[in-house]
Design a protein around this motif. Sequence first.
Motif, PDB file in Angstrom:
ATOM      1  N   GLU A  98     -20.567 -52.053  -4.714  1.00  0.00           N
ATOM      2  CA  GLU A  98     -20.231 -50.864  -4.523  1.00  0.00           C
ATOM      3  C   GLU A  98     -18.679 -50.798  -4.400  1.00  0.00           C
ATOM      4  O   GLU A  98     -17.965 -50.347  -3.531  1.00  0.00           O
ATOM      5  CB  GLU A  98     -20.644 -50.370  -2.958  1.00  0.00           C
ATOM      6  CG  GLU A  98     -21.983 -50.014  -2.993  1.00  0.00           C
ATOM      7  CD  GLU A  98     -22.448 -48.725  -3.843  1.00  0.00           C
ATOM      8  OE1 GLU A  98     -21.864 -47.737  -3.306  1.00  0.00           O
ATOM      9  OE2 GLU A  98     -23.249 -48.932  -4.590  1.00  0.00           O
ATOM     10  N   LYS A  99     -17.972 -51.503  -5.418  1.00  0.00           N
ATOM     11  CA  LYS A  99     -16.577 -51.433  -5.716  1.00  0.00           C
ATOM     12  C   LYS A  99     -16.175 -50.086  -5.918  1.00  0.00           C
ATOM     13  O   LYS A  99     -16.450 -49.497  -6.701  1.00  0.00           O
ATOM     14  CB  LYS A  99     -16.207 -52.347  -6.536  1.00  0.00           C
ATOM     15  CG  LYS A  99     -14.484 -52.225  -7.094  1.00  0.00           C
ATOM     16  CD  LYS A  99     -13.944 -53.061  -6.050  1.00  0.00           C
ATOM     17  CE  LYS A  99     -12.512 -53.140  -6.664  1.00  0.00           C
ATOM     18  NZ  LYS A  99     -11.402 -53.693  -5.546  1.00  0.00           N
ATOM     19  N   ASN A 104     -13.172 -41.874  -6.362  1.00  0.00           N
ATOM     20  CA  ASN A 104     -14.253 -42.258  -5.067  1.00  0.00           C
ATOM     21  C   ASN A 104     -15.343 -42.804  -6.138  1.00  0.00           C
ATOM     22  O   ASN A 104     -16.572 -42.732  -5.563  1.00  0.00           O
ATOM     23  CB  ASN A 104     -14.541 -41.121  -4.166  1.00  0.00           C
ATOM     24  CG  ASN A 104     -15.273 -41.696  -2.973  1.00  0.00           C
ATOM     25  OD1 ASN A 104     -15.168 -42.905  -2.757  1.00  0.00           O
ATOM     26  ND2 ASN A 104     -16.104 -40.889  -2.513  1.00  0.00           N
ATOM     27  N   ARG A 105     -15.269 -43.236  -7.315  1.00  0.00           N
ATOM     28  CA  ARG A 105     -16.411 -43.884  -8.179  1.00  0.00           C
ATOM     29  C   ARG A 105     -16.843 -45.128  -7.343  1.00  0.00           C
ATOM     30  O   ARG A 105     -15.832 -45.800  -6.886  1.00  0.00           O
ATOM     31  CB  ARG A 105     -15.981 -44.076  -9.577  1.00  0.00           C
ATOM     32  CG  ARG A 105     -15.662 -42.788 -10.316  1.00  0.00           C
ATOM     33  CD  ARG A 105     -16.812 -42.190 -10.838  1.00  0.00           C
ATOM     34  NE  ARG A 105     -16.771 -41.295 -11.828  1.00  0.00           N
ATOM     35  CZ  ARG A 105     -17.863 -40.177 -12.370  1.00  0.00           C
ATOM     36  NH1 ARG A 105     -18.864 -40.321 -11.665  1.00  0.00           N
ATOM     37  NH2 ARG A 105     -17.355 -39.559 -13.069  1.00  0.00           N
ATOM     38  N   ARG A 106     -18.030 -45.641  -7.599  1.00  0.00           N
ATOM     39  CA  ARG A 106     -18.272 -46.925  -6.984  1.00  0.00           C
ATOM     40  C   ARG A 106     -19.061 -47.626  -8.073  1.00  0.00           C
ATOM     41  O   ARG A 106     -19.958 -47.261  -8.669  1.00  0.00           O
ATOM     42  CB  ARG A 106     -19.353 -46.873  -5.941  1.00  0.00           C
ATOM     43  CG  ARG A 106     -18.340 -45.905  -4.770  1.00  0.00           C
ATOM     44  CD  ARG A 106     -19.503 -45.779  -3.422  1.00  0.00           C
ATOM     45  NE  ARG A 106     -18.978 -44.980  -2.536  1.00  0.00           N
ATOM     46  CZ  ARG A 106     -18.513 -45.687  -1.326  1.00  0.00           C
ATOM     47  NH1 ARG A 106     -18.473 -46.978  -1.341  1.00  0.00           N
ATOM     48  NH2 ARG A 106     -17.552 -44.870  -0.401  1.00  0.00           N
ATOM     49  N   ILE A 107     -18.733 -48.764  -8.446  1.00  0.00           N
ATOM     50  CA  ILE A 107     -18.944 -49.979  -9.369  1.00  0.00           C
ATOM     51  C   ILE A 107     -20.282 -50.542  -8.560  1.00  0.00           C
ATOM     52  O   ILE A 107     -20.012 -51.082  -7.668  1.00  0.00           O
ATOM     53  CB  ILE A 107     -18.132 -50.631 -10.135  1.00  0.00           C
ATOM     54  CG1 ILE A 107     -17.424 -49.724 -10.876  1.00  0.00           C
ATOM     55  CG2 ILE A 107     -19.059 -51.737 -11.113  1.00  0.00           C
ATOM     56  CD1 ILE A 107     -16.024 -50.609 -11.472  1.00  0.00           C
ATOM     57  N   ALA A 120     -18.782 -56.070 -14.808  1.00  0.00           N
ATOM     58  CA  ALA A 120     -19.253 -54.946 -14.014  1.00  0.00           C
ATOM     59  C   ALA A 120     -20.757 -54.743 -14.353  1.00  0.00           C
ATOM     60  O   ALA A 120     -20.989 -54.536 -15.425  1.00  0.00           O
ATOM     61  CB  ALA A 120     -18.377 -53.805 -14.171  1.00  0.00           C
ATOM     62  N   ILE A 121     -21.479 -54.383 -13.581  1.00  0.00           N
ATOM     63  CA  ILE A 121     -23.007 -53.837 -13.578  1.00  0.00           C
ATOM     64  C   ILE A 121     -23.193 -52.613 -13.135  1.00  0.00           C
ATOM     65  O   ILE A 121     -22.932 -52.448 -11.930  1.00  0.00           O
ATOM     66  CB  ILE A 121     -23.971 -54.913 -12.978  1.00  0.00           C
ATOM     67  CG1 ILE A 121     -23.692 -56.280 -13.730  1.00  0.00           C
ATOM     68  CG2 ILE A 121     -25.213 -54.334 -13.220  1.00  0.00           C
ATOM     69  CD1 ILE A 121     -24.807 -57.562 -13.149  1.00  0.00           C
ATOM     70  N   GLU A 122     -23.642 -51.831 -13.823  1.00  0.00           N
ATOM     71  CA  GLU A 122     -23.940 -50.400 -13.507  1.00  0.00           C
ATOM     72  C   GLU A 122     -25.511 -50.189 -13.318  1.00  0.00           C
ATOM     73  O   GLU A 122     -26.285 -50.544 -14.444  1.00  0.00           O
ATOM     74  CB  GLU A 122     -23.482 -49.292 -14.502  1.00  0.00           C
ATOM     75  CG  GLU A 122     -24.017 -47.703 -13.783  1.00  0.00           C
ATOM     76  CD  GLU A 122     -23.699 -47.462 -12.182  1.00  0.00           C
ATOM     77  OE1 GLU A 122     -24.353 -46.594 -11.848  1.00  0.00           O
ATOM     78  OE2 GLU A 122     -22.505 -48.134 -11.713  1.00  0.00           O
ATOM     79  N   ILE A 134     -19.788 -43.519 -16.842  1.00  0.00           N
ATOM     80  CA  ILE A 134     -19.401 -44.833 -17.557  1.00  0.00           C
ATOM     81  C   ILE A 134     -18.218 -44.890 -18.234  1.00  0.00           C
ATOM     82  O   ILE A 134     -17.473 -45.857 -18.477  1.00  0.00           O
ATOM     83  CB  ILE A 134     -20.765 -45.229 -18.767  1.00  0.00           C
ATOM     84  CG1 ILE A 134     -22.098 -45.309 -18.040  1.00  0.00           C
ATOM     85  CG2 ILE A 134     -20.119 -46.289 -19.650  1.00  0.00           C
ATOM     86  CD1 ILE A 134     -21.965 -46.468 -17.014  1.00  0.00           C
ATOM     87  N   ALA A 135     -17.809 -43.432 -18.925  1.00  0.00           N
ATOM     88  CA  ALA A 135     -16.351 -43.646 -19.276  1.00  0.00           C
ATOM     89  C   ALA A 135     -15.263 -43.786 -18.442  1.00  0.00           C
ATOM     90  O   ALA A 135     -14.285 -44.543 -18.630  1.00  0.00           O
ATOM     91  CB  ALA A 135     -16.163 -42.021 -19.731  1.00  0.00           C
ATOM     92  N   ASP A 136     -15.568 -43.186 -17.199  1.00  0.00           N
ATOM     93  CA  ASP A 136     -14.506 -43.685 -16.102  1.00  0.00           C
ATOM     94  C   ASP A 136     -14.610 -45.118 -15.754  1.00  0.00           C
ATOM     95  O   ASP A 136     -13.504 -45.673 -15.275  1.00  0.00           O
ATOM     96  CB  ASP A 136     -14.740 -42.647 -15.043  1.00  0.00           C
ATOM     97  CG  ASP A 136     -14.480 -41.469 -15.108  1.00  0.00           C
ATOM     98  OD1 ASP A 136     -13.853 -41.104 -16.017  1.00  0.00           O
ATOM     99  OD2 ASP A 136     -14.699 -40.643 -14.106  1.00  0.00           O
TER     100      ASP A 136
END
Length: 388
Positions: A98-99, A104-107, A120-122, A134-136
């Motif tokens: 939850e990076k 306020n996006r969270r990877i 990075a894993i979504e 995914i663009a962000d």
Amino acid sequence: MITSDLSMAIERYFTSIQSALQSSREVRKAYDPAIAFDFSVFDFIPTGENKISEVLAFFLNPSESHAQSDTFLRIFLNSLEQQRAQKPHDHVIRVTCEKVIENNRRIDLLIEFNSGYAIAIENKLLAADQLEQIADYSEHLGRAYNNNFLLIYLSPQGADPSVESISEIQLNALRSQGTFLAMSYMQIIEIVEQWKNACQAERVRWFLADFHQYLRHTITGEGPMGETGLLIERILRDADSVEVAFNTIVVGDKLKNTLCKELSKQLAHLCSNHDIEVKDLGASESNVSYEITFSNNEWTRNGYCIFFTIDKGFSGCSIGVRCLSDQAPKCKKLDPNIAPYKQWYNWKCLTRYESWGNDPATWKMVKNGEMAEYIFSEVVNYSQSVKL
């Protein structure tokens, strides 16, 4: 037109399959007291995307208490064939769940190496894609790691993200740069199997065995006794069984949709005595396999309805409250940690039934009416909790 020969082949096929399953269940019953086939630590752990990400992060971090150093990480990197991330001097410096990034996006999961490289894993087991998500992520990773990154989109079937999440042009550009990879949960299941085999600590190995079993059941519907292998063996005994098996596969999606319509009718019957109207919307959106809504005069007046959706690919299901207009007043949330999504004011994934796509037990519940009873009880609970 079904010929008499084909009809007889179908009858023999299903008789053989039923016989094989019955034999498997008898063996299971005999050995269950000694083996406890269904026992899993994951029955006591709240599961879902976030928990899976946490488990993966734990094993991918060489510094964690599994005490296997970078064994699990190396297996994972070998599966990705990312040679630059496997250099001897390239050590993990941080593994984060939850990076939080811009807006306020969270990877879901981020692995950072001392060379400046990042993975990075979504994780998309259940949740739908968010607009330009995914663009962000790719833009942030490009800036933060000087385009020295790999963005993995993890989903049950290894599908690409939706065009709402990233345009086709942007996605193709990332692929050409070697910074994007669509990965399936079957690949993760294979990696966990390798982790289990490579692990020297028995306690950790048992946990990995449970994790592997949980993922297999969630994604493929396969139980701990591996009945899929038994069925394949029976099918391969003769050519007619192979033909019938493939004909059965072809009708799979039609069968699911037919059972969904039956579920809708069952719910309509249950709701009829409670002045609740049921609407069967079918595949209402690109990320939904099936949707059913519930409403009455009071809820409509207040600007709400309750919805039940089965996710795209029959990978899970959700229930929640949908605002029918921007002027709808706020309603009490069941879970303050759940943020609104589009017009879904309040919602939750029904993690009890995550594997609609392949779990025969779930579809059996649809046929015998148990699923309708469960969903109806959730609708009633939701309507009372949010005070529609």
